[in-house]
Write an enzyme that holds these catalytic residues in place. Structure first.
Site: not given
Ligand code: SF4
Ligand code: SF4
Ligand code: FES
Ligand SMILES: Cc1cc2nc3c(=O)[nH]c(=O)nc-3n(C[C@H](O)[C@H](O)[C@H](O)COP(=O)(O)O)c2cc1C
Ligand code: SF4
Ligand code: SF4
Ligand code: SF4
Ligand code: SF4
Ligand code: SF4
Ligand code: SF4
Ligand code: FES
Ligand code: FES
Ligand code: FES
Lengths: 551, 181, 584
Positions: C281, C284, C302, C322, C361, C364, C370, C512
């Protein structure tokens, strides 16, 4: 418009009216319209035109005269005779009225019997129904045409505002406080005090809101005022605005009242055209305007914080108070919510003075109150009486009792928040305090009479069902408590109830009364509790007979 | 092109746009803060109910999330998510009417139409609903059809009410007439 | 102090600042008032009616959570009358709630259950009136069970006000009121971005994470599967809360140890992926800044909640994103390529589990093709911290006592820059450390960029690198994004100098550490402490800049080639598309 022009306009209109030989006003409110008032007016006009009498006889509309059940009503005023009120008119009767009565009078005759064949349709204006009333809020109903600004001016319209414009905000608050006027929307809070709170708030924007939601089923006082005297409400709001330096006015009217909405919108347009609303009102340099918003079928939106949420375009759920609307109301600005009838009193208080108003009523409840008298009653309709009159006088003298061979059992006041008052208590005077002592409340003014064939248990169930249906669902005590209590009442109505069920009703009632967020939930158990208090035997008779007792 | 004519062009475009009445309606109410309920009233006034696609479009045009619109639509009794039919028959279930026998009137009409309160007939002709006080308690018991009030309806009148209605204007005609005003 | 409020609570005098609620004042007087609907993060709505108290002066019963205390108030919190009313209210609440504690994900961690226990609720004479409402499992990130909902409104406030997504709403009114996705459709068809903040704020089991622990256990039992695992930065400072550790305790070593005992063959760390993300990044950013290869400001990508939000609501910003994948996706794809190759394992056998603070996630990992650039789905299951805590409990591991271990370094060694990814501003700070190096060829004299830290909704700052001013913005909590993007749009349309060069966005408040899959009870105090746990590790670490990570250097040398190489591009980058807000 300059202030003096008010008198000029009023005088011109009065002269025009006095030039008429006969004036006919036909009730043009929803009740009479549904019984065909428009046809009557059309026929009267056609017949008069055919006889070339348009120049001598004026036909107009007017607000509800209170005897909706006998509509359509036509009131005849003439120089030669006392006023006569004709009821249950039909187009054919209208033709006969023109032919047999009006034409001769307009021709200059004085008739010995000015009603002729229409005698059966004449309502005695000296009868108790009218004679015992005292009309302040309804004073223009039956006289002035709600769609004509000039007619309102003839009856002293906008003179209260004119006076208010010459007073300071504080003086207006003091005047209204001194009159003893209390909120007619139910809670009975002193109007002058409420305004004074809002007045003390510093803010660039403040709102005056007219609560025209009138959700109490069985009440139509506010509708009659909005339809019958819209300018009075407008004027009242503008005076309120002056009293607290408010910048905007909002009407919130329930969608079930299209005619009321119509009349208010029309009144605003007329007043704006005349320079009574908008910029530089009556040359005072002060500007003020109105917005009209409709409800959409939710009783809880009569509650002031829910109403404000609804005006903001949201679900009408109440929020905790404090902060009260006078501190944080519409769009978070200081706001004052007032009931229609409260506001309609205001121009009269300003015009005639606080002492005049305070002379009516009891020590703590001043002025008059409009009631919607319905149910099992001979003369049902709208009445305005001085505070302090007894329930018996209203039900028996004015209302004429049940009008059947059945006996009056009691009367429900305060609608779904109120309670049943048994006939034995009918000598209680009408006032906020007395009704509360009886476990009911003034409410907005619904008075529903039941006779000895009606079941108190079922009526209590009816009201609870209403509250369950209308609960906004935000808080647990009301949302779940109402539903559970309704189940228990259903059980009792079906004959399956037990003593424990009644104990549980009381438990739930306590949780609702003390744990609910707004007055809807807090007062929803009232009809059931007051029925239990005054008519407990009707409950016990319905309980399931213990099987063991038979053995 | 002079500046004036540009303005005219824009105006004539706006003039033509009304074919999409939702956009026009949204533009009108958008200017007034918090007027979602008023816009929904107008929308339902035209269509008889608020279809999902219309709600979505209104939301997009007014910048109001659909969630917000549905919160409001489902909170207020007045709004309908489905087409109610040609004749909306409302029987007052307010206290005064209740005491004077409106439950019987309601049941009478239910029997006659073969539907329950809150339902529409399969042919889409009639929709039956209970409403809270129409404010004419003096004429209890009361029913209304497409907004027109019929007072003092005793039980045996259920049939009569429908007959009266049959000669009334269909709803969309009434709506157009109202618009023309 | 002239304008302090003086009142008494159960006869004990209290002095508090004006505006303090009765509830908070009572806390100060060491009086506990039961609550249900109030969450310390959110404005009180007064929905549950449990916290009522009596104002003795007026006899009024008021809700303590939303009533400011007034001068001279004499408040009673525990009279027989009050207790009776509260019990009545609770009894009513329970009559509209299924008694399914034993099979509920919130068992022993539920505010309603705890309340019932505190009140010693036994039977009730009221019949159960639980409506028959279906589950919504459509998102596979969170599960809605409207039957268990007490209608406190917390989820809705969060989704509408804090996240500005408006996926959730109340429908109907009165007893029929229920929560549902916008317009009464499956949540997956709504604008929901899967951030899980609703679940993190729910007091009951009415909104929970989509539980996939069973799937993971099955794979761990499967002799053919080669299970590898990675943990996100924010997990290490939060999971301890479930085992009685103090807020913010960093338990990285114990987590590694536990994962090995559960049967994972390799234990990686998402912090490694975070370092790698920074490498790509920052490169980039440098090329966009110096060579004009793409749109500025560059916006971080991210956070999948944010990506989803951008694709649905701010499609015009796609060019600014990004193209870097999120850290755990990078570790996922490398597990099935780089690691598989080096260890000689058939990538088809490798099962990658991510332990994340995040419910987004979970979605995700199947967001686009991809996410399978290894030829297989790169990450097979993404667990939340809460699921992970449950797995530890199920596994019989003594988490408190277990000795610390190290990760498998190939994809597990990391720098402090990777660690701070878990807190809002961390990605920005980490990126600035490495970008400085890229632009100037040398490390920044000081690697602490305090302007990006802390819980202010939008943080702005600037620094000068090689004589060039770089302006940055950091936003967290999606409702805060709008103002930042609006500034960019306004400047873009007016053809003015851009307000920022680099923007970091995290969907969850606090980043997070405050994620939707983290242990319950997030408040700003807790968010701050969790973040502090991460910053401490960064401070104490050997390496503090991603480009110092020797295992990353090895990865490029042995496998990827140059930074920004074709291979790196194929495996570590992704694209975005405009999505409709509503699928129907
Ligand atoms: S915990 Fe919240 S801020 Fe962190 S990646 Fe997941 S949705 Fe985004
Ligand atoms: S969990 Fe947090 S650090 Fe990990 S990819 Fe998501 S936003 Fe980025
Ligand atoms: S994986 Fe980020 S603490 Fe997010
Ligand atoms: C459930 C509920 C319904 C109410 N409905 C009305 C109403 O229809 N009209 C009204 O004026 N006040 C209504 N009120 C009272 C209002 O909240 C408010 O007190 C009143 O409008 C204040 O005006 P007033 O001071 O002039 O009475 C209602 C209150 C509750 C709790
Ligand atoms: S008491 Fe009833 S109407 Fe009032 S807020 Fe609570 S649920 Fe809504
Ligand atoms: S009174 Fe009600 S709103 Fe206040 S904390 Fe207690 S439960 Fe919550
Ligand atoms: S939500 Fe809480 S009270 Fe309800 S079943 Fe689950 S654990 Fe039990
Ligand atoms: S607490 Fe009661 S219900 Fe729960 S598991 Fe133990 S015995 Fe069973
Ligand atoms: S996951 Fe996030 S976006 Fe989806 S409903 Fe919950 S709070 Fe709203
Ligand atoms: S789902 Fe949870 S947070 Fe949302 S209203 Fe229901 S109980 Fe409250
Ligand atoms: S509506 Fe005509 S008298 Fe009441
Ligand atoms: S109760 Fe039916 S009109 Fe009022
Ligand atoms: S905790 Fe405040 S009313 Fe629920």
């Amino acid at each position: 418009m300059k202030p003096e022009e008010l008198e000029v306009k009023a005088a011109a209109e009065l002269a025009k009216q006095q030039a008429m030989e006969v004036r006919l006003v036909c009730c043009s409110s929803t009740g009479c319209q549904s019984s065909g008032a428009a046809d009557i007016v059309a026929r009267l006009k056609a017949d008069l035109a055919a006889k070339g009498l348009e120049g001598k006889v004026q036909v107009g509309g007017t607000g509800c005269m209170g005897l909706c059940s006998k509509g359509p009503l036509v009131r005849m005023t003439s120089k030669a005779h006392e006023d006569i009120l004709f009821s249950e008119m039909t187009p054919d009767l209208a033709t006969r009225l023109v032919d047999e009565v009006i034409a001769p009078i307009a021709g200059g005759e004085k008739l010995d019997d000015p009603v002729g064949a229409l005698g059966a349709h004449v309502v005695d204006l000296h009868a108790a129904f009218f004679a015992m009333q005292e009309r302040v809020v309804l004073s223009n109903n039956g006289h002035a045409d709600p769609e004509k600004l000039a007619d309102y001016l003839v009856h002293g319209g906008y003179q209260g505002l004119r006076k208010a414009l010459s007073m300071s905000a504080e003086e207006i608050c003091q005047e209204v406080l001194a009159s003893g006027l209390r909120g007619r929307g139910g809670a009975g809070y002193p109007t002058g005090l409420k305004w004074d709170f809002a007045r003390r708030m510093q803010s660039d924007v403040k709102y005056v809101i007219c609560n025209g939601d009138e959700g109490d089923p069985g009440a139509f006082m506010d509708r009659s005022v909005l339809e019958g005297d819209p300018h009075a409400v407008l004027e009242g709001m503008m005076i309120a605005a002056r009293a607290m330096n408010a910048t905007n006015g909002v009407f919130y009217i329930r969608a079930e009242y299209p005619l009321a909405v119509d009349r208010i919108e029309k009144a605003i347009r007329q007043a704006r055209q005349a320079g009574l609303v908008g910029r530089n009102i009556l040359n005072s340099g002060w500007s003020f305007d109105f917005d009209v918003r409709l409800g959409a079928g939710a009783f809880v939106c009569g509650e002031e914080t829910a109403l404000i949420a609804s005006v903001e375009g949201k679900r009408g759920t109440p929020r905790p108070r404090p902060p009260f609307p006078s501190v944080k109301g519409l769009w978070d600005k200081p706001s004052c919510v007032n009931n229609v009838e409260t506001l309609a009193n205001v121009p009269r208080i300003l015009l005639k003075g606080a002492e005049w108003f305070a002379a009516k009523g009891t020590e703590k409840s001043k002025g008059t109150k409009v009631f919607a008298l319905t149910g099992k009653i001979a003369h049902n309709g709208l009445v305005e009486v001085p505070m302090g009159i007894t329930i018996r006088e209203i039900v028996e003298t004015i209302g004429g009792g049940t009008g059947t061979d059945r006996k009056v059992k009691g009367v429900q006041t305060g609608g779904p928040s109120g309670g049943m008052i048994p006939e034995s208590q009918f000598d209680t005077p009408i006032s906020y305090e007395h009704l509360q002592q009886l476990g009911s409340m003034m409410g907005s003014g619904g008075l529903i009479v039941i006779d000895d064939h009606d079941s108190v248990v079922e009526l209590a169930r009816f009201y609870l069902d209403f509250c369950v249906d209308e609960s906004c669902g935000k808080c647990a005590p009301c949302r779940i408590g109402g539903t559970q209590m309704l189940h228990l009442l259903d059980k009792i109505v079906a004959g399956d109830g037990t003593e424990e069920d009644i104990a549980n009703i009381r438990m739930i009632a306590q949780a609702m009364q003390k744990g609910s967020l707004c007055a809807l939930g807090q007062t929803a158990p009232n009809p059931v509790l007051s029925a239990l208090k005054h008519f407990s035997s009707e409950f016990t008779e319905r309980l399931k007979k213990p099987v063991a007792a038979e053995a | 092109m002079s500046e004036d004519s540009v303005v005219e062009d824009i105006e004539s475009e706006v003039e033509e746009a009304p074919e999409d009445e939702i956009i026009v309606l949204a533009q009108k109410w958008k200017r007034k803060r918090g007027s979602l309920i008023m816009a929904l009233h107008e929308l339902q006034g035209r269509l008889g109910y608020v279809p999902r696609e219309s709600a979505m479009k209104l939301g997009r045009e007014m910048g109001v999330p659909l969630a917000n619109i549905y919160e409001v639509l489902t909170f207020y009794n007045y709004f309908k998510l489905e087409s109610p039919g040609k004749y909306i028959i409302s029987v007052c279930t307010g206290t005064a009417c209740h005491i004077k026998g409106s439950p019987k009137l309601l049941h009478g009409i239910e029997d006659e139409l073969g539907i329950k309160e809150g339902e529409s007939t399969p042919d889409g002709e009639y929709h039956l609903q209970g409403v809270r006080c129409l404010g004419c308690c003096g004429l209890a018991p009361l029913a209304s059809v497409n907004g027109k009030v019929y007072g003092k309806q005793d039980v045996t009148n259920a049939h009569g009410l429908l007959e009266q209605v049959g000669h009334d204007q269909p709803m969309h005609v009434a709506a157009e007439a109202a618009d023309a005003e | 102090m002239t304008d302090m409020i003086n009142a008494t609570i159960n006869g004990v005098p209290v002095e508090v600042a004006p505006g303090t609620t009765i509830l908070d004042a009572a806390r100060k007087a060491h009086v506990k008032i039961p609550t249900l609907c109030k969450h310390p993060d959110l404005e009180a709505t007064g929905a549950c009616g449990i916290c009522i108290v009596k104002v003795n002066n007026t006899g009024k019963m008021l809700r303590s959570c939303c009533t400011p205390i007034d001068d001279g108030m004499d408040i009673l919190t525990e009279t027989p009358e009050i207790v009776e009313v509260r019990r009545g209210v609770l009894e009513l609440t329970l009559s509209r709630h299924p008694n399914e504690c034993l099979t509920c994900l919130r068992n022993q961690n539920c505010e309603l259950q705890a309340l019932a226990a505190d009140f010693g609720m036994t039977g009730s004479e009221l019949p159960s009136v639980v409506p028959d409402l279906p589950l919504d499992t459509s998102t596979r990130s969170i599960v809605l069970d409207p039957r268990k909902c007490v209608l406190c409104g917390r989820c809705i406030t969060v989704c509408q006000q804090h996240q500005n997504v408006w996926a959730l709403s109340f429908l109907n009114r009165g007893f029929k009121t229920r929560i549902a996705a916008a317009g009464d459709i499956p949540l997956a068809d709504s604008p929901c971005v899967r951030c899980g903040q609703c679940s993190a704020h729910c007091p009951t089991g009415a909104i929970v994470e989509y539980d996939e622990t069973v799937d993971v256990w099955n794979r761990l039992q499967d002799p053919d599967a080669y299970c590898v695992v990675q943990i996100a930065p924010a997990v290490r400072v939060a999971v301890g809360e479930a085992f009685g550790f103090p807020m913010g305790a960093n338990l990285t070593g114990k987590i590694y140890a536990s994962l090995r005992r559960m049967g994972f063959k390799a234990v990686f760390d998402t912090n490694f992926g975070a370092d790698l993300t920074i490498i790509e990044e920052a490169a980039e950013f440098k090329s966009r800044l110096l060579e004009g290869t793409g749109a500025l400001p560059l916006i971080t990508s991210c956070c999948p909640g944010w990506v989803d939000f951008m694709e649905k609501f701010h499609g015009d910003m796609i060019d600014h994103f990004s193209s870097c994948k999120s850290p755990h996706e990078m570790v996922g794809v490398l597990s099935k390529t780089y690691y598989a190759e080096k260890m000689g394992i058939d990538p088809a056998r490798i099962f990658v589990v991510s332990v994340m603070p995040c419910t987004a996630k979970k979605s995700e990992i199947i967001r686009s093709k991809e996410m399978s650039s290894s030829g297989y789905q790169d990450v097979d299951v993404s667990l939340t911290t809460r699921e992970f805590a449950r797995m530890i409990k199920q596994s019989g591991i003594d988490f408190v006592g277990i000795p610390e271990e190290q990760p498998d370094h190939m994809l597990g060694a990391y720098t402090g820059a990777g660690t701070i990814f878990g807190a809002t501003g961390g990605v920005m700070e980490a990126a600035l450390r490495t970008a400085h190096y890229y632009v100037t060829g040398e490390d920044a004299p000081r690697v602490d960029f305090e302007m990006t830290r802390g819980l202010k909704g939008v943080k702005e700052g600037k620094l000068t690198v090689a004589g060039k001013e770089i302006r940055v913005a950091v936003a967290h909590g999606l409702a805060n994004v709008e103002q930042v993007l609006e500034k960019v749009r306004t400047a873009r349309e007016a053809g003015e100098e851009l307000p920022y060069h680099f923007i970091e966005v995290m969907a969850c408040a606090g980043g997070c550490v405050g994620g939707g899959g983290q242990p319950y009870g997030a408040t700003n105090e807790l968010r701050t402490k969790r973040a502090a746990g991460l910053y401490q590790e960064d401070q104490a670490g050997l390496w503090r800049c991603s480009h110092h990570n020797p295992y990353i250097k090895e990865l490029y040398a042995d496998f990827l080639g140059d930074i920004g190489s074709h291979k790196a591009h194929d495996l570590l980058h992704t694209g975005y598309q405009v999505l409709p807000e509503y699928k129907r």
